[in-house]
Design an enzyme around this catalytic site. Sequence first.
Site, PDB file in Angstrom:
ATOM      1  N   GLU A 245      25.673 118.901  42.079  1.00  0.00           N
ATOM      2  CA  GLU A 245      26.240 119.091  43.425  1.00  0.00           C
ATOM      3  C   GLU A 245      26.195 117.772  44.142  1.00  0.00           C
ATOM      4  O   GLU A 245      27.655 117.345  44.074  1.00  0.00           O
ATOM      5  CB  GLU A 245      25.235 119.967  44.176  1.00  0.00           C
ATOM      6  CG  GLU A 245      25.553 120.424  45.711  1.00  0.00           C
ATOM      7  CD  GLU A 245      24.536 121.168  46.127  1.00  0.00           C
ATOM      8  OE1 GLU A 245      24.680 121.600  47.546  1.00  0.00           O
ATOM      9  OE2 GLU A 245      23.369 120.862  45.908  1.00  0.00           O
TER      10      GLU A 245
ATOM     11  N   GLY B  66      16.664 119.632  47.025  1.00  0.00           N
ATOM     12  CA  GLY B  66      16.615 118.611  47.494  1.00  0.00           C
ATOM     13  C   GLY B  66      17.804 117.625  47.496  1.00  0.00           C
ATOM     14  O   GLY B  66      18.939 118.012  46.844  1.00  0.00           O
TER      15      GLY B  66
ATOM     16  N   HIS C 151      18.770 122.992  40.420  1.00  0.00           N
ATOM     17  CA  HIS C 151      19.960 122.207  41.127  1.00  0.00           C
ATOM     18  C   HIS C 151      20.470 121.106  40.539  1.00  0.00           C
ATOM     19  O   HIS C 151      19.792 120.049  40.376  1.00  0.00           O
ATOM     20  CB  HIS C 151      19.586 122.001  42.605  1.00  0.00           C
ATOM     21  CG  HIS C 151      19.477 122.950  43.553  1.00  0.00           C
ATOM     22  ND1 HIS C 151      18.534 124.022  43.568  1.00  0.00           N
ATOM     23  CD2 HIS C 151      20.322 123.279  44.821  1.00  0.00           C
ATOM     24  CE1 HIS C 151      18.480 124.796  44.489  1.00  0.00           C
ATOM     25  NE2 HIS C 151      19.740 124.558  45.295  1.00  0.00           N
TER      26      HIS C 151
ATOM     27  N   HIS D 123      21.171 132.732  44.277  1.00  0.00           N
ATOM     28  CA  HIS D 123      21.151 131.503  44.790  1.00  0.00           C
ATOM     29  C   HIS D 123      21.006 131.414  46.383  1.00  0.00           C
ATOM     30  O   HIS D 123      22.110 131.384  47.086  1.00  0.00           O
ATOM     31  CB  HIS D 123      22.120 130.607  44.371  1.00  0.00           C
ATOM     32  CG  HIS D 123      21.557 129.254  44.664  1.00  0.00           C
ATOM     33  ND1 HIS D 123      21.646 128.233  43.559  1.00  0.00           N
ATOM     34  CD2 HIS D 123      21.516 128.364  45.796  1.00  0.00           C
ATOM     35  CE1 HIS D 123      21.303 126.795  44.237  1.00  0.00           C
ATOM     36  NE2 HIS D 123      21.157 127.029  45.409  1.00  0.00           N
TER      37      HIS D 123
ATOM     38  N   HIS E  69      18.485 130.476  49.674  1.00  0.00           N
ATOM     39  CA  HIS E  69      17.494 129.816  50.212  1.00  0.00           C
ATOM     40  C   HIS E  69      16.814 130.572  51.370  1.00  0.00           C
ATOM     41  O   HIS E  69      17.744 130.905  52.414  1.00  0.00           O
ATOM     42  CB  HIS E  69      17.683 128.583  50.574  1.00  0.00           C
ATOM     43  CG  HIS E  69      17.945 127.596  49.208  1.00  0.00           C
ATOM     44  ND1 HIS E  69      17.039 126.799  48.868  1.00  0.00           N
ATOM     45  CD2 HIS E  69      19.144 127.434  49.043  1.00  0.00           C
ATOM     46  CE1 HIS E  69      17.596 126.168  47.649  1.00  0.00           C
ATOM     47  NE2 HIS E  69      18.758 126.311  47.811  1.00  0.00           N
TER      48      HIS E  69
ATOM     49  N   ASP F 214      23.906 130.451  48.674  1.00  0.00           N
ATOM     50  CA  ASP F 214      23.223 129.250  48.931  1.00  0.00           C
ATOM     51  C   ASP F 214      22.392 129.327  50.441  1.00  0.00           C
ATOM     52  O   ASP F 214      21.078 129.577  50.155  1.00  0.00           O
ATOM     53  CB  ASP F 214      23.983 128.031  49.183  1.00  0.00           C
ATOM     54  CG  ASP F 214      23.357 126.741  48.957  1.00  0.00           C
ATOM     55  OD1 ASP F 214      22.217 126.904  48.553  1.00  0.00           O
ATOM     56  OD2 ASP F 214      23.991 125.817  48.947  1.00  0.00           O
TER      57      ASP F 214
ATOM     58  N   ASP G  18      14.650 129.612  54.054  1.00  0.00           N
ATOM     59  CA  ASP G  18      14.663 128.862  55.434  1.00  0.00           C
ATOM     60  C   ASP G  18      15.974 128.547  55.713  1.00  0.00           C
ATOM     61  O   ASP G  18      16.294 128.326  57.013  1.00  0.00           O
ATOM     62  CB  ASP G  18      14.056 127.411  55.053  1.00  0.00           C
ATOM     63  CG  ASP G  18      14.256 126.899  53.852  1.00  0.00           C
ATOM     64  OD1 ASP G  18      15.065 127.301  53.047  1.00  0.00           O
ATOM     65  OD2 ASP G  18      13.608 125.437  53.756  1.00  0.00           O
TER      66      ASP G  18
END
Length: 334
Positions: free
Chosen positions: A196, A166, A193, A12, A14, A273, A16
């Site tokens: 959370e 998102g 996702h 997991h 990301h 993450d 960006d």
Amino acid sequence: MEARDYALIDLHLHLDGSLSLDSVRELADMQGIELPKSEEELISRLQVDTNCRDLNDYLEKFDFPLKLLQTKETIRTSVYNLAEELKEQGLLYAEIRFAPQLHTQSGLSQAEIVDAAIAGLKKSDFHANLILCCMRGDSNHEQNLETVRVARVYLGQGVCAIDIAGAEALYPTANFEDLFALARELGIPYTIHAGEADGPQSVYKAIEFGTDRIGHGVRSVEDEQLVKKLAAEGIPLELCPTSNLQTNIFESIDKFPVRKLMDAGVKITVNTDNMTVSGVTLQSEFQKLMDTFSLTNDELKTFVRNSADVSFADHGTKEWIYGELDRRFSEWPL
């Protein structure tokens, strides 16, 4: 023994949210984008601080890196740089996720973006795959459907799955059933996702949609029956401790429910993450859990073995991972 000595896998992660400072400087230089003069100011543009209130606040840190990732060259370079950095950190394998629709501001198609990302992966000899993220929202349905279809085109060629990311509380998981119905129809694996920013109901929906894994999922502990269901059905959670503290899901690391989930028999993986947004590495995440919960070597091995088991890697890559784990585990102290 410290966490950096262990063979690790990040499922997991990301893109960006994990651009290193060196990578940011290179990407900005490629495009003539002026950066803050001081390193401290640059970090403040990329990384959350102690004033982060919630997930929505956390997500604001993605605005700046996304501006750097709007050309084929910068996407290719960023993926390559991240793969090389993970290799340098000693990781065995990673699944790097990003949302192609967020990189179309300069006119690229999602297919062109994914093609560039795959080229970045192929330039490195690090073992990794891409997960394509759909995005939660109420005006991007066609873009999300396109992401699913693009994932099918590149499945097995560098792309291994889809996801949805998102603002979970603003746009509930229940709103996106058709995306995962299409993914099932096309034979695309997926993680979601859930659990959370939103509660157990989000995880229930992800399970109802047939998800292979749950991204985060920590708020499952608010529902005892849900925890039992996760354990009974072997649905793994992609835990990301520090980001959950930064988004104020838990007030301190000792409240993080890793022991509760383990004791209930839930399959756990440990992940970063966003290395830059959260200011972590996978090694530091493991170290934090080791220091707080006095994890044993066998428990650490279980986390890593879980990651290998539930990864979306192909058979050949998994066999290589298992071989490397066996070799490296034999070097761990008893």
